[in-house]
Design a protein around this motif. Structure first.
Motif, short mmCIF file in Angstrom:
data_model
loop_
_atom_site.label_atom_id
_atom_site.label_comp_id
_atom_site.label_asym_id
_atom_site.label_seq_id
_atom_site.Cartn_x
_atom_site.Cartn_y
_atom_site.Cartn_z
N TYR A 1 -17.63 -13.71 -11.26
CA TYR A 1 -18.57 -13.81 -10.14
C TYR A 1 -18.64 -15.25 -9.64
O TYR A 1 -18.65 -15.51 -8.44
N ILE B 1 -17.14 -15.60 -6.00
CA ILE B 1 -18.27 -15.34 -5.10
C ILE B 1 -19.22 -16.53 -5.04
O ILE B 1 -19.45 -17.11 -3.97
N GLU C 1 -20.74 -19.89 -1.79
CA GLU C 1 -22.03 -19.94 -1.11
C GLU C 1 -22.15 -21.23 -0.32
O GLU C 1 -21.71 -22.30 -0.75
N VAL D 1 -17.34 -10.75 0.05
CA VAL D 1 -17.92 -10.58 -1.28
C VAL D 1 -17.31 -9.31 -1.89
O VAL D 1 -17.77 -8.20 -1.62
#
Length: 420
Positions: free
Chosen positions: A259, A263, A267, A280
């Motif tokens: 993650y 992902i 950010e 995502v």
């Protein structure tokens, strides 16, 4: 009902050192499985573009004359037999090492650093190596159609885990965490150095005593694809960006690591050009053993696995796979491969440049005529929206992305390097 089709496969765990690179676009710099498979996927896309122009593609449609997009309901999914090298595998790799292996690796590192320091001390100032330029990269997946819960896709064999022989997924529930103050915010770490630093860019290879490279880890490249898409600058000049819907990982899986790598690190990326986005993907763990993994092979007491020099790749609809060694088709040495078209991999930069030119000549002959006089790098830079999307990515934790030296992208589509 969902239907899956394997469209590209790659295996491999080697990467050419900086001393082995070619300026002619005819050699693969990075032969890790994920990169090999993604490049074969590009040949699949070019074939589908030609089929679409002949009104026989079930995958692509023309959004406008000469520009393509995915047909409704078509998605692509990545399966990797073990966690990609780099950030997605740091925690599990660290915890999988025995004390003896750790001590042996530290000794390798000590000897390498000692030898490197001796070489540097012998260099005159005029001969010292230049610092690596930052911000930029070369275009660097097994893929299938729409998923339900658990995506089904063909296998890729990822990275050299020669120091690890156990699938430690169950033991990796809680990753190591360091504060942002300890992160290398705009730099790049080499391979597996400093396991406790998470979320940072890393280069290949993992071994400290191997020839250094400017190729970023597979974790970093997959994260890049989540922003700019799978196609790269040339494919993106012909069609809308394509993104992965899911990523499924086999051995060395840790959800927090995956993650973070694919992902969380993305950010804050904003102001992307039209059609681009921060994708995502859903992330899955496959507990089905990959039968040719180091873990599976070492269960046989009479078998001692050896890291393969060869890389194997394939894409639909070809009947044949392609084997490369040291970035060239198997059977050709560096000397024999020089200016030899038969030695050139179908997924080399030059080969893909030629495929792009063939499609472009069908959809926009005047643009194809202009591109024929451009270098590979100039053709990529001409896609201003893709370059803007990349510039939005190369901030924060990706601010140290390494540029491929322009001398390795100065060749033209007919194969001649521009030495001006």
């Amino acid at each position: 009902m969902c239907a899956y089709e394997c469209v590209a496969v790659g295996t491999g765990l080697k990467c050419l050192g900086n001393s082995e690179l070619s300026p002619d676009g005819d050699v693969l710099f990075d032969s890790h499985a994920e990169v090999v498979c993604r490049r074969h996927f590009l040949t699949y896309l070019y074939n589908e573009m030609n089929l679409c122009l002949d009104s026989s593609s079930s995958v692509l449609r023309q959004s406008t004359p000469g520009r393509f997009k995915l047909a409704p309901g078509v998605e692509f999914h990545l399966y990797v037999s073990q966690a990609p090298c780099g950030d997605a595998s740091m925690t599990c790799l660290d915890r999988s090492q025995s004390d003896d292996t750790r001590k042996a690796n530290e000794e390798k590192k000590r000897r390498f650093i000692s030898r490197r320091d001796e070489e540097i001390s012998d260099e005159s100032p005029a001969n010292k190596r230049p610092k690596t330029e930052m911000h930029g990269a070369d275009d660097s997946v097994s893929l299938a159609g729409p998923p339900t819960q658990s995506p089904s896709a063909p296998a890729t064999q990822s990275m050299d885990q020669s120091d690890s022989v156990a699938d430690v997924s169950p033991e990796c529930a809680e990753p190591l965490v360091v504060s942002s103050a300890n992160m290398v915010a705009s730099g790049v770490l080499r391979g597996r150095d400093s396991y406790n630093l998470l979320g940072v860019l890393r280069t290949k290879p993992g071994r400290i005593d191997a020839d250094s490279t400017n190729s970023l880890s597979c974790s970093d490249k997959i994260a890049k694809w989540m922003v700019v898409g799978l196609g790269g600058a040339l494919v993106a000049s012909l069609m809308d960006p394509i993104y992965l819907s899911t990523i499924t990982i086999g051995a060395f899986y840790n959800h927090a690591d995956a993650y973070r790598a694919f992902i969380d690190r993305l950010e804050g990326i904003v102001d992307l050009p039209p059609l681009y986005r921060v994708q995502v993907p859903e992330i899955f763990h496959s507990k089905v053993p990959f039968p040719f993994s180091r873990v599976a092979v070492t269960k046989n007491e009479n078998t001692r696995p050896i890291s393969a020099d060869a890389s194997i790749g394939w894409s639909s609809p070809s009947d044949d796979s392609e084997v490369t060694v040291c970035g060239r088709k198997q059977g050709f040495s560096a000397k024999k491969a020089k200016n030899n078209e038969r030695a050139r991999p179908s997924i080399s930069k030059l080969s893909l440049f030629k495929l792009h030119q063939e499609v472009l000549s069908r959809v926009n002959p005047s643009a194809a005529s202009s591109t024929s006089s451009q270098t590979y790098r100039q053709a990529k830079q001409a896609n201003s929206e893709y370059q803007l999307a990349k510039s939005r990515l190369y901030v924060g934790r990706f601010a140290g992305w390494l540029i491929c030296d322009p001398m390795y992208e100065a060749f033209k589509v007919e194969g001649s390097a521009n030495t001006e």
